[in-house]
Design a protein around this motif. Structure first.
Motif, PDB file in Angstrom:
ATOM      1  N   ASP A   8      37.839  46.477  53.681  1.00 53.56           N
ATOM      2  CA  ASP A   8      38.256  47.443  52.668  1.00 53.56           C
ATOM      3  C   ASP A   8      39.061  46.646  51.658  1.00 53.56           C
ATOM      4  O   ASP A   8      40.205  46.268  51.918  1.00 53.56           O
ATOM      5  CB  ASP A   8      39.104  48.564  53.284  1.00 53.56           C
ATOM      6  CG  ASP A   8      39.524  49.598  52.242  1.00 53.56           C
ATOM      7  OD1 ASP A   8      39.199  49.426  51.044  1.00 53.56           O
ATOM      8  OD2 ASP A   8      40.184  50.590  52.619  1.00 53.56           O
ATOM      9  N   THR A   9      38.467  46.379  50.507  1.00 49.04           N
ATOM     10  CA  THR A   9      39.083  45.484  49.541  1.00 49.04           C
ATOM     11  C   THR A   9      40.090  46.172  48.622  1.00 49.04           C
ATOM     12  O   THR A   9      40.646  45.517  47.734  1.00 49.04           O
ATOM     13  CB  THR A   9      38.014  44.785  48.671  1.00 49.04           C
ATOM     14  OG1 THR A   9      37.273  45.784  47.945  1.00 49.04           O
ATOM     15  CG2 THR A   9      37.066  43.969  49.526  1.00 49.04           C
ATOM     16  N   HIS A  10      40.350  47.459  48.868  1.00 41.48           N
ATOM     17  CA  HIS A  10      41.321  48.143  48.005  1.00 41.48           C
ATOM     18  C   HIS A  10      41.871  49.380  48.713  1.00 41.48           C
ATOM     19  O   HIS A  10      41.237  50.432  48.753  1.00 41.48           O
ATOM     20  CB  HIS A  10      40.661  48.560  46.688  1.00 41.48           C
ATOM     21  CG  HIS A  10      41.632  48.861  45.596  1.00 41.48           C
ATOM     22  ND1 HIS A  10      41.778  48.064  44.488  1.00 41.48           N
ATOM     23  CD2 HIS A  10      42.513  49.884  45.427  1.00 41.48           C
ATOM     24  CE1 HIS A  10      42.696  48.574  43.675  1.00 41.48           C
ATOM     25  NE2 HIS A  10      43.159  49.682  44.236  1.00 41.48           N
ATOM     26  N   CYS A 158      36.978  50.256  41.342  1.00 43.35           N
ATOM     27  CA  CYS A 158      36.487  51.637  41.234  1.00 43.35           C
ATOM     28  C   CYS A 158      35.683  51.824  39.947  1.00 43.35           C
ATOM     29  O   CYS A 158      35.991  52.695  39.127  1.00 43.35           O
ATOM     30  CB  CYS A 158      37.661  52.612  41.284  1.00 43.35           C
ATOM     31  SG  CYS A 158      37.175  54.326  41.569  1.00 43.35           S
ATOM     32  N   PHE A 159      34.661  51.031  39.784  1.00 47.07           N
ATOM     33  CA  PHE A 159      33.901  51.046  38.539  1.00 47.07           C
ATOM     34  C   PHE A 159      33.311  52.421  38.267  1.00 47.07           C
ATOM     35  O   PHE A 159      32.716  53.052  39.136  1.00 47.07           O
ATOM     36  CB  PHE A 159      32.779  50.006  38.585  1.00 47.07           C
ATOM     37  CG  PHE A 159      32.067  49.881  37.270  1.00 47.07           C
ATOM     38  CD1 PHE A 159      32.637  49.149  36.238  1.00 47.07           C
ATOM     39  CD2 PHE A 159      30.861  50.533  37.039  1.00 47.07           C
ATOM     40  CE1 PHE A 159      32.004  49.058  35.001  1.00 47.07           C
ATOM     41  CE2 PHE A 159      30.229  50.452  35.824  1.00 47.07           C
ATOM     42  CZ  PHE A 159      30.802  49.706  34.791  1.00 47.07           C
ATOM     43  N   SER A 160      33.476  52.883  37.024  1.00 45.11           N
ATOM     44  CA  SER A 160      32.924  54.193  36.639  1.00 45.11           C
ATOM     45  C   SER A 160      32.339  54.149  35.229  1.00 45.11           C
ATOM     46  O   SER A 160      32.158  55.186  34.599  1.00 45.11           O
ATOM     47  CB  SER A 160      34.009  55.277  36.721  1.00 45.11           C
ATOM     48  OG  SER A 160      35.081  54.984  35.840  1.00 45.11           O
ATOM     49  N   GLY A 161      32.061  52.941  34.751  1.00 42.15           N
ATOM     50  CA  GLY A 161      31.479  52.798  33.427  1.00 42.15           C
ATOM     51  C   GLY A 161      29.968  52.967  33.443  1.00 42.15           C
ATOM     52  O   GLY A 161      29.375  53.408  34.419  1.00 42.15           O
ATOM     53  N   GLY A 180      34.387  55.752  47.059  1.00 41.49           N
ATOM     54  CA  GLY A 180      33.871  57.027  47.534  1.00 41.49           C
ATOM     55  C   GLY A 180      33.063  57.841  46.542  1.00 41.49           C
ATOM     56  O   GLY A 180      32.116  58.536  46.942  1.00 41.49           O
ATOM     57  N   PRO A 181      33.404  57.837  45.244  1.00 38.71           N
ATOM     58  CA  PRO A 181      32.632  58.644  44.291  1.00 38.71           C
ATOM     59  C   PRO A 181      31.127  58.358  44.265  1.00 38.71           C
ATOM     60  O   PRO A 181      30.355  59.214  43.825  1.00 38.71           O
ATOM     61  CB  PRO A 181      33.286  58.289  42.942  1.00 38.71           C
ATOM     62  CG  PRO A 181      34.712  58.042  43.298  1.00 38.71           C
ATOM     63  CD  PRO A 181      34.642  57.303  44.624  1.00 38.71           C
ATOM     64  N   GLU A 205      35.238  49.521  48.507  1.00 40.59           N
ATOM     65  CA  GLU A 205      36.665  49.854  48.500  1.00 40.59           C
ATOM     66  C   GLU A 205      36.824  51.305  48.939  1.00 40.59           C
ATOM     67  O   GLU A 205      35.890  52.100  48.842  1.00 40.59           O
ATOM     68  CB  GLU A 205      37.238  49.747  47.089  1.00 40.59           C
ATOM     69  CG  GLU A 205      36.860  48.518  46.303  1.00 40.59           C
ATOM     70  CD  GLU A 205      37.330  48.586  44.856  1.00 40.59           C
ATOM     71  OE1 GLU A 205      37.688  47.530  44.319  1.00 40.59           O
ATOM     72  OE2 GLU A 205      37.346  49.694  44.259  1.00 40.59           O
ATOM     73  N   THR A 206      38.036  51.652  49.374  1.00 41.94           N
ATOM     74  CA  THR A 206      38.324  53.079  49.573  1.00 41.94           C
ATOM     75  C   THR A 206      39.240  53.633  48.486  1.00 41.94           C
ATOM     76  O   THR A 206      39.107  54.779  48.086  1.00 41.94           O
ATOM     77  CB  THR A 206      38.982  53.358  50.936  1.00 41.94           C
ATOM     78  OG1 THR A 206      40.218  52.648  51.030  1.00 41.94           O
ATOM     79  CG2 THR A 206      38.047  53.000  52.077  1.00 41.94           C
ATOM     80  N   ASP A 207      40.191  52.830  48.020  1.00 39.83           N
ATOM     81  CA  ASP A 207      41.260  53.311  47.129  1.00 39.83           C
ATOM     82  C   ASP A 207      42.076  54.392  47.826  1.00 39.83           C
ATOM     83  O   ASP A 207      42.661  55.261  47.185  1.00 39.83           O
ATOM     84  CB  ASP A 207      40.693  53.846  45.810  1.00 39.83           C
ATOM     85  CG  ASP A 207      41.730  53.878  44.690  1.00 39.83           C
ATOM     86  OD1 ASP A 207      42.730  53.140  44.799  1.00 39.83           O
ATOM     87  OD2 ASP A 207      41.550  54.642  43.720  1.00 39.83           O
TER      88      ASP A 207
END
Length: 258
Positions: A8-10, A158-161, A180-181, A205-207
């Motif tokens: 889990d990197t984040h 958490c890339f969202s672009g 997760g998204p 990642e989980t964040d």
């Protein structure tokens, strides 16, 4: 799934939402096959707690000032940051970046940009990987790195672009953090990014405690739930989940010099 293959990197296990069961959550993660957890300490109030957490085997650290925290940060905080990142368990500076979601006023933007540049310079000076937070500011982030002389290696957390923006970041040398998204029903854009991006350019990642995957949506997220993200990436890429775990783990070890 084979044991000891996942990172889990984040994660933000220092967060107060884990105060009642922090050690149980950590043990649960290791029991279900999480090999390492990267604790991201990006709020000054959690820096010391994160440092204490990192005394445990297989918990590594990153320190930074989150863009939303920049209004609170003092000169002393940045001095302390430079000291903290020299800890033997510290693998990165972050998460740092730009976040215009809640406040896009000129004053706030300027403060965020100043803090971001300062921390990028610190990372380059100390040869640290960077963990980049970007929300509602992808074009500005791309512009920043196109002008910066010595772009450090790092991950766009958490890339969202868009798929186009993803390609630009990858061409710059960044990896993309997938959270997760990607499991959400309406995340078509993110699924497309994963589909088009080579597995060698992705991290999982989980964040946590944020952004729990669809199966646990609305609940507090935790490292063990990363399996849901791995399953979704495997489905999108039409590969075995063990393959996703193995490749993303190797990506993380290589990026963070572990």
């Amino acid at each position: 799934m084979n044991k000891k293959m996942i990172i889990d990197t984040h994660a933000h296990i220092s967060d107060s939402r884990f105060d009642d069961d922090r050690e149980i959550v950590i043990q649960k993660a290791f029991d279900c096959g999480i090999e390492k957890i990267f604790e991201i300490a990006c709020e000054m109030r959690y820096w010391d707690r994160a440092l204490e957490l990192s005394k445990q085997d297989n918990i590594f650290l990153s320190f930074g000032v989150h863009p939303i925290e920049t209004l609170k940060a003092t000169r002393e905080d940045y001095y302390k940051l430079q000291a903290l990142i020299q800890d033997k368990k510290c693998i990165a500076v972050g998460e740092i970046g730009l976040d215009y979601h809640y406040d896009s006023s000129p004053q706030n933007i300027n403060i965020q940009k100043e803090s971001f540049l300062k921390q990028i310079d610190i990372a380059v000076k100390h040869n640290k990987t960077v963990i980049i937070h970007c929300r509602d500011a992808y074009d500005e982030m791309i512009d920043f790195f196109q002008k910066y002389k010595n772009v450090p290696k790092g991950v766009i957390h958490c890339f969202s672009g868009t798929p186009k923006q993803a390609k630009i970041f990858i061409e710059m040398g960044f990896l993309l953090g997938i959270d997760g998204p990607v499991t959400y029903k309406k995340s078509d854009n993110l699924k497309q990014v994963v589909f088009e991006t080579d597995l060698n350019k992705l991290l999982v990642e989980t964040d946590c405690p944020y952004l729990a995957p669809q199966k646990y949506r609305g609940q507090r997220n935790e490292p063990s739930y990363i399996v849901e993200t791995l399953k979704e990436v495997a489905a999108i890429k039409n590969v075995l989940i063990d393959d996703v775990a193995q490749v993303t783990t190797q990506n993380a070890l290589r990026l963070f010099n572990i």
